[in-house]
Write an enzyme that holds these catalytic residues in place. Structure first.
Site, PDB file in Angstrom:
ATOM      1  N   GLY A 136      -1.510  25.058 -25.584  1.00 18.94           N
ATOM      2  CA  GLY A 136      -0.706  24.024 -25.393  1.00 18.94           C
ATOM      3  C   GLY A 136      -0.255  23.766 -24.010  1.00 18.94           C
ATOM      4  O   GLY A 136       0.551  22.892 -23.949  1.00 18.94           O
ATOM      5  N   ASN A 194     -10.795  26.960 -19.852  1.00 18.37           N
ATOM      6  CA  ASN A 194     -11.726  27.255 -20.608  1.00 18.37           C
ATOM      7  C   ASN A 194     -12.395  25.705 -21.227  1.00 18.37           C
ATOM      8  O   ASN A 194     -11.638  25.034 -21.835  1.00 18.37           O
ATOM      9  CB  ASN A 194     -11.215  27.828 -21.872  1.00 18.37           C
ATOM     10  CG  ASN A 194     -12.374  28.287 -22.787  1.00 18.37           C
ATOM     11  OD1 ASN A 194     -13.439  28.071 -22.760  1.00 18.37           O
ATOM     12  ND2 ASN A 194     -11.535  28.965 -24.145  1.00 18.37           N
ATOM     13  N   ALA A 246      -7.391  24.581 -21.797  1.00 20.04           N
ATOM     14  CA  ALA A 246      -8.495  23.843 -22.247  1.00 20.04           C
ATOM     15  C   ALA A 246      -8.316  22.459 -22.431  1.00 20.04           C
ATOM     16  O   ALA A 246      -8.557  21.569 -21.703  1.00 20.04           O
ATOM     17  CB  ALA A 246      -9.082  24.647 -23.471  1.00 20.04           C
ATOM     18  N   SER A 247      -7.632  22.149 -23.531  1.00 15.98           N
ATOM     19  CA  SER A 247      -7.801  20.470 -24.005  1.00 15.98           C
ATOM     20  C   SER A 247      -6.725  19.841 -22.840  1.00 15.98           C
ATOM     21  O   SER A 247      -6.893  18.425 -22.737  1.00 15.98           O
ATOM     22  CB  SER A 247      -6.975  20.537 -25.492  1.00 15.98           C
ATOM     23  OG  SER A 247      -5.679  20.990 -25.439  1.00 15.98           O
ATOM     24  N   GLU A 260      -2.283  34.409 -26.303  1.00 14.35           N
ATOM     25  CA  GLU A 260      -2.532  32.834 -26.912  1.00 14.35           C
ATOM     26  C   GLU A 260      -2.175  32.689 -28.243  1.00 14.35           C
ATOM     27  O   GLU A 260      -2.741  33.236 -29.170  1.00 14.35           O
ATOM     28  CB  GLU A 260      -4.034  32.388 -26.670  1.00 14.35           C
ATOM     29  CG  GLU A 260      -4.284  32.248 -25.359  1.00 14.35           C
ATOM     30  CD  GLU A 260      -5.418  31.335 -25.048  1.00 14.35           C
ATOM     31  OE1 GLU A 260      -6.552  31.503 -25.969  1.00 14.35           O
ATOM     32  OE2 GLU A 260      -5.479  30.232 -24.420  1.00 14.35           O
ATOM     33  N   ILE A 262      -2.739  26.725 -30.028  1.00 14.39           N
ATOM     34  CA  ILE A 262      -3.858  26.309 -29.399  1.00 14.39           C
ATOM     35  C   ILE A 262      -4.229  25.017 -29.701  1.00 14.39           C
ATOM     36  O   ILE A 262      -4.449  24.468 -31.002  1.00 14.39           O
ATOM     37  CB  ILE A 262      -5.071  27.141 -29.532  1.00 14.39           C
ATOM     38  CG1 ILE A 262      -4.885  28.663 -28.947  1.00 14.39           C
ATOM     39  CG2 ILE A 262      -6.397  26.714 -29.089  1.00 14.39           C
ATOM     40  CD1 ILE A 262      -5.909  29.687 -29.259  1.00 14.39           C
ATOM     41  N   LYS A 280     -14.552  25.309 -23.505  1.00 13.45           N
ATOM     42  CA  LYS A 280     -14.987  25.551 -24.905  1.00 13.45           C
ATOM     43  C   LYS A 280     -16.276  24.713 -24.982  1.00 13.45           C
ATOM     44  O   LYS A 280     -17.052  24.789 -24.125  1.00 13.45           O
ATOM     45  CB  LYS A 280     -13.874  24.991 -25.621  1.00 13.45           C
ATOM     46  CG  LYS A 280     -12.533  25.825 -25.678  1.00 13.45           C
ATOM     47  CD  LYS A 280     -11.471  25.693 -26.581  1.00 13.45           C
ATOM     48  CE  LYS A 280     -10.418  26.535 -26.300  1.00 13.45           C
ATOM     49  NZ  LYS A 280      -9.226  26.242 -27.416  1.00 13.45           N
ATOM     50  N   HIS A 290     -11.498  36.153 -27.937  1.00 10.75           N
ATOM     51  CA  HIS A 290     -10.693  34.630 -27.643  1.00 10.75           C
ATOM     52  C   HIS A 290     -10.691  34.445 -29.418  1.00 10.75           C
ATOM     53  O   HIS A 290     -11.328  34.824 -30.179  1.00 10.75           O
ATOM     54  CB  HIS A 290     -11.573  33.467 -27.332  1.00 10.75           C
ATOM     55  CG  HIS A 290     -10.690  32.066 -27.086  1.00 10.75           C
ATOM     56  ND1 HIS A 290     -10.701  31.562 -28.111  1.00 10.75           N
ATOM     57  CD2 HIS A 290     -10.249  31.889 -26.037  1.00 10.75           C
ATOM     58  CE1 HIS A 290      -9.818  30.612 -27.772  1.00 10.75           C
ATOM     59  NE2 HIS A 290      -9.422  30.751 -26.336  1.00 10.75           N
TER      60      HIS A 290
END
Ligand code: G3P
Length: 232
Positions: free
Chosen positions: A191, A19, A212-213, A151, A156, A21, A103
């Site tokens: 995470g 994702n 994502a991150s 999640e 997150i 984002k 989400h």
């Protein structure tokens, strides 16, 4: 109970779903670049992968890669006189293959989740319904989406992976969802950064991860994707 047939997992399984984002480094040409890395590295690793870019980038990414490209959100209405909304048909027309639903960063009313899952199915798209807790996951799994992503919002964007910090969340969700929707594949996210986080999630019964991150904030998105794929 026989394993669910593969057509119940239209995006593949186990699945790495990225994702993007709306991180500043993941917009426009960068979205296309990361999608190409994901496609190349997923193919080399023999792992099913998919990507969810920012909505304005969906068409360009879908034109650039063969892997499934998903929306991060769709609205429940049918096409028509609606300004600024995103019906499922517009995602299909742009080459999308599915969408995240509910989400935690774009939550919708529970009653709307059913409508959106139905609209995605009507448009031939795969729904990845997101839930913050196992009880909510159990309730939302009743709508029959092919994927349900658990999640915990508090993890997150952080560096503690759900699979190591809250493993019981994954096992409770897998058991809950199996009870009400045995063909639904449970993904987990929040995470997840390391191959060990991915391996642990799969050991706990998840059929993939939503991330994502680890990639969007990585100095080298390519190296970050390789690290995640090593856990499958
Ligand atoms: O959609 C996946 C996302 O919410 C997880 O975020 O940054 O913890 O991988 P992150």
């Amino acid at each position: 109970m026989p394993p669910p047939s593969t057509e119940t997992a239209p995006l593949g399984r186990p699945l790495l779903l990225l994702n993007l984002k709306v991180y500043p480094g993941s917009l426009g040409p960068a979205a296309e670049r990361v999608a190409r890395y994901l496609e190349e590295l997923g193919r080399a690793a023999g792992v099913s992968v998919a990507i969810a870019p920012a909505t304005p980038d969906l068409g360009r990414v879908a034109a650039a890669v063969e892997i499934p490209v998903l929306a991060q959100h769709v609205d429940p209405m049918s096409p028509g006189a609606h300004t600024g909304f995103v019906p499922a048909e517009s995602i299909a027309a742009a080459g999308g293959r599915g969408s995240l639903v509910n989400h935690s960063e774009h939550p919708i009313r529970p009653a709307l989740v059913a409508a959106v899952v139905t609209r995605l199915g009507e448009a031939g798209l795969a729904a990845v319904v997101c839930a913050p807790t196992p009880p909510v996951a159990r309730r939302l799994a009743r709508y029959g989406a092919p994927y349900l992503a658990i999640e915990p919002p508090e993890l997150i964007g952080g560096d503690r992976a759900v699979s190591t910090a809250r493993p019981e969340v994954i096992t409770e969700t897998v058991e809950s969802v199996r009870a009400v929707a045995p063909s639904t594949s449970v993904l987990c996210g929040a995470g997840v950064h390391r191959s060990a986080d991915v391996r642990r999630a799969l050991e706990l019964g998840a059929r993939g991860i939503l991330v994502a991150s680890a990639v969007t904030r990585a100095p080298s998105p390519r190296a970050a994707i390789e690290e995640l794929l090593a856990g499958f």
